[in-house]
Design a protein around this motif. Structure first.
Motif, PDB file in Angstrom:
ATOM      1  N   ASN A  66       0.975  -1.006   0.265  1.00 32.94           N
ATOM      2  CA  ASN A  66      -0.144   0.124   0.126  1.00 32.94           C
ATOM      3  C   ASN A  66       0.778   1.296   0.005  1.00 32.94           C
ATOM      4  OD1 ASN A  66      -2.855   1.004  -0.107  1.00 32.94           O
ATOM      5  ND2 ASN A  66      -2.188   1.767   2.380  1.00 32.94           N
ATOM      6  N   GLN A  67       0.768   2.016  -0.890  1.00 34.51           N
ATOM      7  CA  GLN A  67       1.317   3.623  -1.123  1.00 34.51           C
ATOM      8  C   GLN A  67       2.539   3.438  -1.482  1.00 34.51           C
ATOM      9  OE1 GLN A  67      -0.774   6.256  -0.977  1.00 34.51           O
ATOM     10  NE2 GLN A  67      -2.177   4.814  -0.766  1.00 34.51           N
ATOM     11  N   GLN A  68       2.937   2.294  -1.913  1.00 36.04           N
ATOM     12  CA  GLN A  68       4.313   2.052  -2.717  1.00 36.04           C
ATOM     13  C   GLN A  68       4.397   2.604  -4.336  1.00 36.04           C
ATOM     14  OE1 GLN A  68       7.284   0.875  -1.084  1.00 36.04           O
ATOM     15  NE2 GLN A  68       5.934   0.887   0.716  1.00 36.04           N
ATOM     16  N   THR A  69       5.587   3.252  -4.573  1.00 36.22           N
ATOM     17  CA  THR A  69       5.712   3.459  -6.059  1.00 36.22           C
ATOM     18  C   THR A  69       6.295   2.362  -6.743  1.00 36.22           C
ATOM     19  OG1 THR A  69       5.938   5.919  -5.577  1.00 36.22           O
ATOM     20  CG2 THR A  69       6.692   5.155  -7.624  1.00 36.22           C
ATOM     21  N   VAL A  70       5.302   1.845  -7.656  1.00 32.29           N
ATOM     22  CA  VAL A  70       5.741   0.785  -8.400  1.00 32.29           C
ATOM     23  C   VAL A  70       5.537   0.665  -9.767  1.00 32.29           C
ATOM     24  CG1 VAL A  70       4.594  -0.737  -6.251  1.00 32.29           C
ATOM     25  CG2 VAL A  70       3.196  -0.218  -8.505  1.00 32.29           C
ATOM     26  N   LYS A  71       6.129  -0.275 -10.497  1.00 32.81           N
ATOM     27  CA  LYS A  71       6.136  -0.426 -11.977  1.00 32.81           C
ATOM     28  C   LYS A  71       5.769  -1.972 -12.328  1.00 32.81           C
ATOM     29  CE  LYS A  71      10.689  -0.888 -13.789  1.00 32.81           C
ATOM     30  NZ  LYS A  71      11.640  -0.266 -14.688  1.00 32.81           N
ATOM     31  N   LEU A  72       4.821  -2.051 -12.993  1.00 32.63           N
ATOM     32  CA  LEU A  72       4.188  -3.106 -13.452  1.00 32.63           C
ATOM     33  C   LEU A  72       3.867  -3.421 -14.867  1.00 32.63           C
ATOM     34  CD1 LEU A  72       3.096  -6.154 -12.304  1.00 32.63           C
ATOM     35  CD2 LEU A  72       1.020  -5.032 -11.918  1.00 32.63           C
ATOM     36  N   THR A  73       4.262  -4.561 -15.547  1.00 31.08           N
ATOM     37  CA  THR A  73       4.141  -4.748 -16.993  1.00 31.08           C
ATOM     38  C   THR A  73       2.921  -5.622 -17.170  1.00 31.08           C
ATOM     39  OG1 THR A  73       6.549  -4.640 -17.496  1.00 31.08           O
ATOM     40  CG2 THR A  73       5.060  -5.856 -19.263  1.00 31.08           C
ATOM     41  N   GLY A  74       2.069  -5.239 -18.166  1.00 28.33           N
ATOM     42  CA  GLY A  74       0.764  -5.950 -18.484  1.00 28.33           C
ATOM     43  C   GLY A  74      -0.094  -5.573 -19.675  1.00 28.33           C
ATOM     44  N   TYR A  75      -1.205  -6.006 -19.609  1.00 26.39           N
ATOM     45  CA  TYR A  75      -2.041  -5.582 -20.986  1.00 26.39           C
ATOM     46  C   TYR A  75      -3.343  -4.866 -20.554  1.00 26.39           C
ATOM     47  CZ  TYR A  75       0.818  -9.062 -23.067  1.00 26.39           C
ATOM     48  OH  TYR A  75       1.958  -9.668 -23.432  1.00 26.39           O
ATOM     49  N   VAL A  76      -3.648  -3.946 -21.268  1.00 24.63           N
ATOM     50  CA  VAL A  76      -4.805  -2.847 -21.018  1.00 24.63           C
ATOM     51  C   VAL A  76      -6.183  -3.173 -21.446  1.00 24.63           C
ATOM     52  CG1 VAL A  76      -5.482  -0.458 -21.459  1.00 24.63           C
ATOM     53  CG2 VAL A  76      -3.233  -0.872 -20.938  1.00 24.63           C
ATOM     54  N   VAL A  77      -7.026  -3.265 -20.490  1.00 29.92           N
ATOM     55  CA  VAL A  77      -8.518  -3.396 -20.863  1.00 29.92           C
ATOM     56  C   VAL A  77      -9.294  -2.051 -20.506  1.00 29.92           C
ATOM     57  CG1 VAL A  77     -10.633  -4.442 -20.280  1.00 29.92           C
ATOM     58  CG2 VAL A  77      -8.291  -6.067 -20.307  1.00 29.92           C
ATOM     59  N   VAL A  95      -3.231 -11.214 -22.351  1.00 32.19           N
ATOM     60  CA  VAL A  95      -3.906 -10.646 -23.337  1.00 32.19           C
ATOM     61  C   VAL A  95      -5.281 -11.247 -23.184  1.00 32.19           C
ATOM     62  CG1 VAL A  95      -4.480 -10.622 -25.539  1.00 32.19           C
ATOM     63  CG2 VAL A  95      -2.056 -10.355 -24.877  1.00 32.19           C
ATOM     64  N   GLY A  96      -6.419 -10.701 -23.373  1.00 33.57           N
ATOM     65  CA  GLY A  96      -7.695 -11.381 -23.266  1.00 33.57           C
ATOM     66  C   GLY A  96      -8.544 -11.317 -21.910  1.00 33.57           C
ATOM     67  N   LEU A 123      -1.877   1.843 -26.342  1.00 34.46           N
ATOM     68  CA  LEU A 123      -2.202   0.803 -25.128  1.00 34.46           C
ATOM     69  C   LEU A 123      -2.364  -0.654 -26.041  1.00 34.46           C
ATOM     70  CD1 LEU A 123      -4.340   3.161 -23.189  1.00 34.46           C
ATOM     71  CD2 LEU A 123      -2.008   2.528 -22.767  1.00 34.46           C
ATOM     72  N   TRP A 124      -1.944  -0.873 -26.883  1.00 30.32           N
ATOM     73  CA  TRP A 124      -2.504  -2.147 -27.681  1.00 30.32           C
ATOM     74  C   TRP A 124      -1.441  -3.279 -27.514  1.00 30.32           C
ATOM     75  CZ3 TRP A 124      -7.479  -2.045 -28.269  1.00 30.32           C
ATOM     76  CH2 TRP A 124      -8.033  -0.852 -28.597  1.00 30.32           C
ATOM     77  N   ASP A 125      -0.281  -2.856 -27.147  1.00 32.49           N
ATOM     78  CA  ASP A 125       0.466  -3.827 -26.615  1.00 32.49           C
ATOM     79  C   ASP A 125       0.857  -3.906 -25.265  1.00 32.49           C
ATOM     80  OD1 ASP A 125       1.116  -4.466 -29.536  1.00 32.49           O
ATOM     81  OD2 ASP A 125       2.281  -2.704 -29.872  1.00 32.49           O
ATOM     82  N   ALA A 126       1.840  -4.784 -24.987  1.00 32.08           N
ATOM     83  CA  ALA A 126       2.204  -4.751 -23.643  1.00 32.08           C
ATOM     84  C   ALA A 126       2.777  -3.492 -23.102  1.00 32.08           C
ATOM     85  CB  ALA A 126       3.249  -5.875 -23.241  1.00 32.08           C
TER      86      ALA A 126
END
Length: 159
Positions: A66-77, A95-96, A123-126
């Motif tokens: 909680n309240q950590q500055t983070v970075k995360l890789t993923g896909y957008v919906v 994806v999906g 936003l269409w790719d990772a």
């Protein structure tokens, strides 16, 4: 002289931001649950005849994030925005997710909000999303999430 040097070092330390904590999706799951066998599968089978995707509610969140500055890789919906700008989206691990298959459990979904929005064309790719993570439930039309992220930066993942 020593006072000036101390003041300079202090001002430099304020201007240097700590690097965001790089997370993998498994990092969002408490350690005790990572290897535990559960009676409820993470992904439930789709009910295509009803056009309904049931979400597994298995698992819990990690309050220490909680309240950590983070970075995360993923896909957008996308959730909110238009063809040019997206202000809210779900960040999902594959994806999906949430659209073509049942949503992952809440501890594998992040509800991302960018107040000013981000370009929809990117936003269409990772993507790699950076921001401040909150351990907070959120209900969307597609799924319930266990984490929210106040987005600060998004970039397309380079292969």
């Amino acid at each position: 002289m020593l006072r000036r040097l101390t003041a300079l070092l202090f001002s430099l330390s304020l201007s240097v931001q700590a690097a965001p904590l790089a997370l993998d999706w498994l990092d969002l799951v408490p350690a005790a649950e990572r290897n535990a066998q559960t009676s409820q599968p993470l992904l439930l089978p789709a009910q295509h005849e009803q056009m309904r995707f049931a979400q597994s509610m298995a698992g819990s969140m990690r309050p220490e994030l909680n309240q950590q500055t983070v970075k995360l890789t993923g896909y957008v919906v996308p959730l909110e925005g238009d063809f040019e700008t997206v202000t809210e989206f779900l960040l999902v691990p594959f994806v999906g997710a949430c659209v073509h298959v049942p949503p992952p459990p809440p501890n594998q979904l992040v509800h991302v909000v960018f107040e000013k929005g981000v370009a929809a064309t990117a936003l269409w790719d990772a993507v790699v999303v950076e921001g401040v993570l909150s351990v907070e439930n959120s209900a969307t039309d597609l799924a319930e999430t266990g984490y929210q992220l106040r987005g600060q930066r998004v970039s397309v993942l380079k292969p």
